[in-house]
Motif scaffolding. Structure first.
Motif, PDB file in Angstrom:
ATOM      1  N   CYS A  63      47.395  59.426  29.414  1.00  0.00           N
ATOM      2  CA  CYS A  63      46.365  59.578  30.426  1.00  0.00           C
ATOM      3  C   CYS A  63      45.691  60.919  30.232  1.00  0.00           C
ATOM      4  O   CYS A  63      46.372  61.946  30.117  1.00  0.00           O
ATOM      5  N   LEU A  83      39.929  59.464  35.090  1.00  0.00           N
ATOM      6  CA  LEU A  83      41.204  59.356  34.405  1.00  0.00           C
ATOM      7  C   LEU A  83      41.164  58.128  33.516  1.00  0.00           C
ATOM      8  O   LEU A  83      40.786  57.045  33.966  1.00  0.00           O
ATOM      9  N   VAL A  84      41.560  58.289  32.277  1.00  0.00           N
ATOM     10  CA  VAL A  84      41.525  57.207  31.313  1.00  0.00           C
ATOM     11  C   VAL A  84      42.910  57.008  30.729  1.00  0.00           C
ATOM     12  O   VAL A  84      43.477  57.931  30.139  1.00  0.00           O
ATOM     13  N   GLU A  85      43.447  55.797  30.889  1.00  0.00           N
ATOM     14  CA  GLU A  85      44.750  55.449  30.349  1.00  0.00           C
ATOM     15  C   GLU A  85      44.596  54.700  29.030  1.00  0.00           C
ATOM     16  O   GLU A  85      43.593  54.021  28.800  1.00  0.00           O
ATOM     17  N   GLY A 100      43.199  56.159  37.625  1.00  0.00           N
ATOM     18  CA  GLY A 100      42.612  55.557  36.446  1.00  0.00           C
ATOM     19  C   GLY A 100      42.362  54.082  36.649  1.00  0.00           C
ATOM     20  O   GLY A 100      42.668  53.507  37.700  1.00  0.00           O
TER      21      GLY A 100
END
Length: 117
Positions: A22, A4-6, A108
């Motif tokens: 996200c 998960l990338v914010e 994330g």
């Protein structure tokens, strides 16, 4: 591996707005729920808002009426629109995702939100 990338954090003045994003990668499954959590210095991590794959939402009392969580058009994406930001909103914001069939939760890396004049 699920990741998960914010994005979207930063420094904003009181009363300002930010939009956090996200996006998940590494899975073909649709998460049953995704949400945003935050951890301020000296405090425990707390729920900000979450949303089911069907669109049901839940908000913590301090952000009701100011923040809006929504699912993105792409699978396993979620947004958090933050309006009327207050210094008390300053925290590291984490994206979370839950896959009920496997009873697994993913997190994330977090994105910093700072509200200061």
């Amino acid at each position: 591996q699920v990741q998960l990338v914010e994005s979207g954090g930063g420094l904003v003045q009181p009363g300002g707005s930010l939009r956090l994003s996200c996006a998940a990668s590494g899975t073909i499954f649709r998460f049953n729920a995704m949400g945003w959590y935050r951890q301020a210095p000296g405090k425990q991590r707390e729920l900000v808002a979450d949303i089911s794959s069907g669109g049901s939402t839940n908000y913590a009392d301090p952000v009701k009426g100011r923040f809006t969580i929504s699912n993105g058009n792409a699978k396993n994406t979620v947004y958090l629109q933050m309006n009327s930001l207050e210094p008390e909103d300053t925290a590291v914001y984490y994206c979370g995702a839950y896959l009920s069939g496997m009873n697994r939760r993913y997190w994330g890396q977090g994105t910093q939100v700072a509200v200061s004049s």
